[in-house]
Design a protein around this motif. Sequence first.
Motif, PDB file in Angstrom:
ATOM      1  N   ASP B 508       1.067  -1.477   0.110  1.00 49.28           N
ATOM      2  CA  ASP B 508       0.108  -0.299   0.050  1.00 49.28           C
ATOM      3  C   ASP B 508       0.704   0.916  -0.152  1.00 49.28           C
ATOM      4  OD1 ASP B 508      -2.484  -0.790  -0.098  1.00 49.28           O
ATOM      5  OD2 ASP B 508      -2.892  -1.151   1.835  1.00 49.28           O
ATOM      6  N   ALA B 509       1.908   1.243  -0.863  1.00 48.65           N
ATOM      7  CA  ALA B 509       2.940   2.490  -0.549  1.00 48.65           C
ATOM      8  C   ALA B 509       3.465   2.392  -2.183  1.00 48.65           C
ATOM      9  CB  ALA B 509       4.047   2.076   0.545  1.00 48.65           C
ATOM     10  N   VAL B 510       4.463   3.216  -2.441  1.00 51.17           N
ATOM     11  CA  VAL B 510       5.000   3.524  -3.920  1.00 51.17           C
ATOM     12  C   VAL B 510       5.863   2.216  -3.868  1.00 51.17           C
ATOM     13  CG1 VAL B 510       6.658   4.148  -5.181  1.00 51.17           C
ATOM     14  CG2 VAL B 510       4.206   5.602  -4.667  1.00 51.17           C
ATOM     15  N   SER B 511       6.579   1.181  -4.854  1.00 51.41           N
ATOM     16  CA  SER B 511       7.440   0.636  -4.125  1.00 51.41           C
ATOM     17  C   SER B 511       8.143   0.926  -5.774  1.00 51.41           C
ATOM     18  CB  SER B 511       7.256  -0.834  -4.712  1.00 51.41           C
ATOM     19  OG  SER B 511       5.932  -0.993  -4.079  1.00 51.41           O
ATOM     20  N   VAL B 512       9.358   0.636  -5.870  1.00 52.78           N
ATOM     21  CA  VAL B 512      10.770   0.245  -6.873  1.00 52.78           C
ATOM     22  C   VAL B 512      10.943  -0.664  -7.525  1.00 52.78           C
ATOM     23  CG1 VAL B 512      12.513   2.260  -7.959  1.00 52.78           C
ATOM     24  CG2 VAL B 512      10.955   3.176  -6.920  1.00 52.78           C
ATOM     25  N   ILE B 513      11.459  -1.223  -8.285  1.00 54.53           N
ATOM     26  CA  ILE B 513      12.176  -2.642  -8.487  1.00 54.53           C
ATOM     27  C   ILE B 513      12.525  -1.855  -9.327  1.00 54.53           C
ATOM     28  CG2 ILE B 513      11.896  -5.176  -9.120  1.00 54.53           C
ATOM     29  CD1 ILE B 513       8.816  -5.344  -7.708  1.00 54.53           C
ATOM     30  N   ILE B 514      14.398  -2.872  -9.233  1.00 59.60           N
ATOM     31  CA  ILE B 514      15.102  -2.051 -10.595  1.00 59.60           C
ATOM     32  C   ILE B 514      15.666  -3.689 -10.587  1.00 59.60           C
ATOM     33  CG2 ILE B 514      17.814  -1.565  -9.986  1.00 59.60           C
ATOM     34  CD1 ILE B 514      17.162   0.485  -8.228  1.00 59.60           C
ATOM     35  N   ALA B 515      15.511  -3.988 -11.508  1.00 60.73           N
ATOM     36  CA  ALA B 515      15.863  -5.374 -12.836  1.00 60.73           C
ATOM     37  C   ALA B 515      17.028  -5.278 -13.341  1.00 60.73           C
ATOM     38  CB  ALA B 515      14.880  -5.998 -13.227  1.00 60.73           C
ATOM     39  N   ARG B 516      18.287  -5.532 -12.610  1.00 63.30           N
ATOM     40  CA  ARG B 516      19.192  -5.034 -13.068  1.00 63.30           C
ATOM     41  C   ARG B 516      20.334  -6.363 -13.626  1.00 63.30           C
ATOM     42  NH1 ARG B 516      22.083  -2.030  -8.180  1.00 63.30           N
ATOM     43  NH2 ARG B 516      21.229   0.180  -9.250  1.00 63.30           N
ATOM     44  N   ARG B 517      20.648  -5.564 -14.755  1.00 62.36           N
ATOM     45  CA  ARG B 517      21.434  -5.982 -15.730  1.00 62.36           C
ATOM     46  C   ARG B 517      22.176  -5.960 -16.910  1.00 62.36           C
ATOM     47  NH1 ARG B 517      23.012 -12.035 -17.300  1.00 62.36           N
ATOM     48  NH2 ARG B 517      22.781 -12.943 -15.469  1.00 62.36           N
ATOM     49  N   PRO B 518      23.412  -5.127 -17.339  1.00 64.40           N
ATOM     50  CA  PRO B 518      24.010  -4.784 -18.469  1.00 64.40           C
ATOM     51  C   PRO B 518      23.814  -5.401 -19.880  1.00 64.40           C
ATOM     52  CG  PRO B 518      25.700  -5.648 -17.499  1.00 64.40           C
ATOM     53  CD  PRO B 518      24.291  -6.434 -16.522  1.00 64.40           C
ATOM     54  N   CYS B 519      23.165  -4.296 -20.665  1.00 64.85           N
ATOM     55  CA  CYS B 519      22.738  -4.575 -21.939  1.00 64.85           C
ATOM     56  C   CYS B 519      23.611  -5.437 -22.032  1.00 64.85           C
ATOM     57  CB  CYS B 519      22.791  -3.104 -22.693  1.00 64.85           C
ATOM     58  SG  CYS B 519      22.761  -3.424 -24.392  1.00 64.85           S
ATOM     59  N   ALA B 520      23.096  -7.013 -23.363  1.00 64.05           N
ATOM     60  CA  ALA B 520      24.223  -7.773 -23.916  1.00 64.05           C
ATOM     61  C   ALA B 520      24.786  -6.861 -24.952  1.00 64.05           C
ATOM     62  CB  ALA B 520      23.239  -7.889 -24.729  1.00 64.05           C
ATOM     63  N   LEU B 521      25.087  -5.671 -25.323  1.00 62.77           N
ATOM     64  CA  LEU B 521      25.798  -5.035 -26.327  1.00 62.77           C
ATOM     65  C   LEU B 521      26.873  -4.278 -25.422  1.00 62.77           C
ATOM     66  CD1 LEU B 521      23.324  -4.340 -29.035  1.00 62.77           C
ATOM     67  CD2 LEU B 521      24.353  -6.183 -28.449  1.00 62.77           C
ATOM     68  N   ILE B 522      27.155  -4.111 -24.159  1.00 62.95           N
ATOM     69  CA  ILE B 522      28.439  -3.309 -23.833  1.00 62.95           C
ATOM     70  C   ILE B 522      29.046  -4.000 -22.927  1.00 62.95           C
ATOM     71  CG2 ILE B 522      26.468  -1.331 -23.536  1.00 62.95           C
ATOM     72  CD1 ILE B 522      26.237  -1.788 -20.196  1.00 62.95           C
ATOM     73  N   PRO B 523      30.378  -4.039 -23.212  1.00 60.14           N
ATOM     74  CA  PRO B 523      31.692  -4.217 -22.153  1.00 60.14           C
ATOM     75  C   PRO B 523      30.647  -5.776 -21.391  1.00 60.14           C
ATOM     76  CG  PRO B 523      32.831  -2.735 -22.799  1.00 60.14           C
ATOM     77  CD  PRO B 523      30.630  -2.489 -23.307  1.00 60.14           C
TER      78      PRO B 523
END
Lengths: 199, 590
Positions: B508-523
């Motif tokens: 019952d409040a604002v939530s933030v989910i950070i789905a973290r994984r670097p783009c497959a095209l960057i080193p």
Amino acid sequence: MGNLEASIVLAGVGGQGTLIAGKLLGILALKLGLDVKVSEVHGMSQRGGSVITYVKIGEEVHSPIIEDGTADYILAFEQVESVRWASLLKDGGVMIINNQQIESLPVLMGQVEYPKNIAESMRKAASKETKIVDLDAFDIAMEIGTSKVVNIVMLGALSNYLGVDENIWKEAIEEAFAAKPKTIPGNIKAFEKGREAGA
Amino acid sequence: MKEIMLGNEAVARGAYEAGVKFVSSYPGTPSTEITETIAKYDEIACEWAPNEKVGAEAAIGASIRGARAMTCMKHVGMNVCADPLFTVSYSGVNGGLVFCVADDPGMHSSQNEQDSRNYARAAKVPMLEPSDSMECKKFTKYAFELSEKYDTPVIVRLHTRVSHSRSIVHLGDPTPITVKEYTKDPKKYVMMPANAIGKHVVVEDRTRKIINDCDDDLNVGMHKIEYRDTKLGIITAGAAYQYVRDAVPNASVLKLGMVWPLPKRTIKEFASRVDRLVIVEELDPFLETEIKAMGIKCEGKELFTLLGEYTARLIRKRLTDKPIPKSAFDVTELPLPPGRPPVLCAGCPHKGLFLALHRLGVNVMGDIGCYTLGALPPMQAVDAVICMGASVGMAHGVDKATDGEDSKNTVGVIGDSTFLHSGITNLMNAVYNQSKMTLIILDNSITGMTGHQQNPSTGYNIRLEAAPQVSLEMLCQSVGVLPEAIRVIDPVDTYEAQKVIKEELERDAVSVIIARRPCALIPTGRAVKGINVEVDYEKCMKCGACARIMCPALIMGKDKTPVIDTETCNNCGLCVNICKFDALKKGGEA
Ligand code: SF4
Ligand code: SF4
């Protein structure tokens, strides 16, 4: 100075090096003292989509876009792409097809079938004056050692028809890859092999 | 020296030759390469700003201090920096100030087809429109002079076809960078009513003066008149000029360099010397409306469409009866080519998340970036996309429309770069106004769609030097999101992602989910060569589940078992996560 006038379409799949091939043709035109425009569509190219580059060379070039029935040459870097852009070729033009097949997702997913015998269908549907050349640019490139030179193999094949001295082509290649000098010999070889295969 | 350059590279060259000191922009196709090219000139201070308004304001500051400055953007970016643009038009400049905007008729990579010329008129700012790379360089260089001469910002307007076409450019010598004296002048720079009232008078006088000067000397507006056959006269500018020259090579042409304000006497004179006057311009009837308002008879949009890009063929068809060139093939005889739609890359971190959302069947307020592709099959997981940052606001709006009820089945999805561009103010608003919304930040550590630019959360600047890094977690916490409502997940673990999303939807409040994984095209996100997923064909039940993730590296063989394309596989493990029968194994694991 040359008096070349040509509209060239480079059609392929994102990642096949059509952009670099277009750049190289630009350098070639500059060497011949001619006007040139190379137009590319960016954006989705890295994401496996179909990509197209237009190259127009002449005394004075205006619109960068090549329209239906006005391309002198089409370099199709992949079989299906030759079909997709076929209507651009003018009556009596030259279509150079790399026999490589890159299956798109709808094909991989089994939703549609990859058309069979494309080069043959193309020959059947072409006017008498139209020339169709097909070569195994991918295999040739792999023999040289990397799929990255497919684009230069294709340019080698094209060089048979443009009437530009082979040495000017090679100078253009050296200039285009000046920043990566190690790749020059491979690219020169790719050019020569392509020229042989596309004759 | 002659060189082949992209229109965008030529703009950068023009700015360099003009002695530009500072460039600040936000990337956006088709404008991105301008600022990327500027970054190669070491003597120019150059940066990615988090959004176009920030970039413009920084450039304005540099101009006031006496430096030549520029900001570049795509057409929709001009909406974001419209606020400073309209008022810096009043204050004027000290060092030359240029806004470069690239329109995208045909929408090759944009969400709308707006015509930026309307901004020049609305903000009362002169606008130049080059038609090839040589003009890109020339006009940009000249824009700085114009800016200082008339004490106004100047807009250079490009089109996709000009930005992304290569043609020949004659290089000139750069003007050394100088920063002018700054003297305090609140009447000029402090735009409060008492000062702005006087400044508005100055702005109107300025426009009249520019019109007059352009009429006296065509070079002031970079205008060109080409008299040929006078039966047909065409007024045009930019990319359309090139199409006109191909389509009707014998027509007389007035090619406008400056498309705002317009040289009235010149246009009248040209109109009086041709039998038939046609205006050829892509998108809005901008010139046409103005020219008709001058009392000049002309044709325009009754012949040509408001939509998309023009071609020489279209113009030829409307204005001549020349036959259409014959094609080499009878295309009805050719097989139908299978489509080749753009796809999310092999190893793309967004894919797993969209799969989880697809399974949950929630409503998704989307945003601008690669992940807009999540709207396409097979995921079809995005309900709405409007503009940069809107996902957060829309999810909050859904909450308010249903008194919080629909926050149980709605998420906003936004990329890291887009979040910093304009999502953060929306998040602040949602917390402040006690929303129950859930936001998912797809943190792939890069600005992906435009070709991998850095942003304040990546830890690198435009020249790839290490830079201070925004922590998304701390940022969200600082606007009031509860620490326990900030969750970090790996999107490849789709079942865990699904679980976390479900939990946060209930909160019952604002939530933030950070789905973290670097783009497959960057080193940092790229696969280690030679390590890829392996298939255990004895365990494979041919269920087809792995095929449905549409990974370009996972190909379905004839017998309905997967084949891994080892060249493309990123070893991300998403397919491994999907397979219920343990038939897939990540490479490099025991
Ligand atoms: S998901 Fe697993 S069992 Fe199903 S087809 Fe793919 S590899 Fe085989
Ligand atoms: S095949 Fe599997 S591991 Fe390889 S990139 Fe595709 S989803 Fe990732």
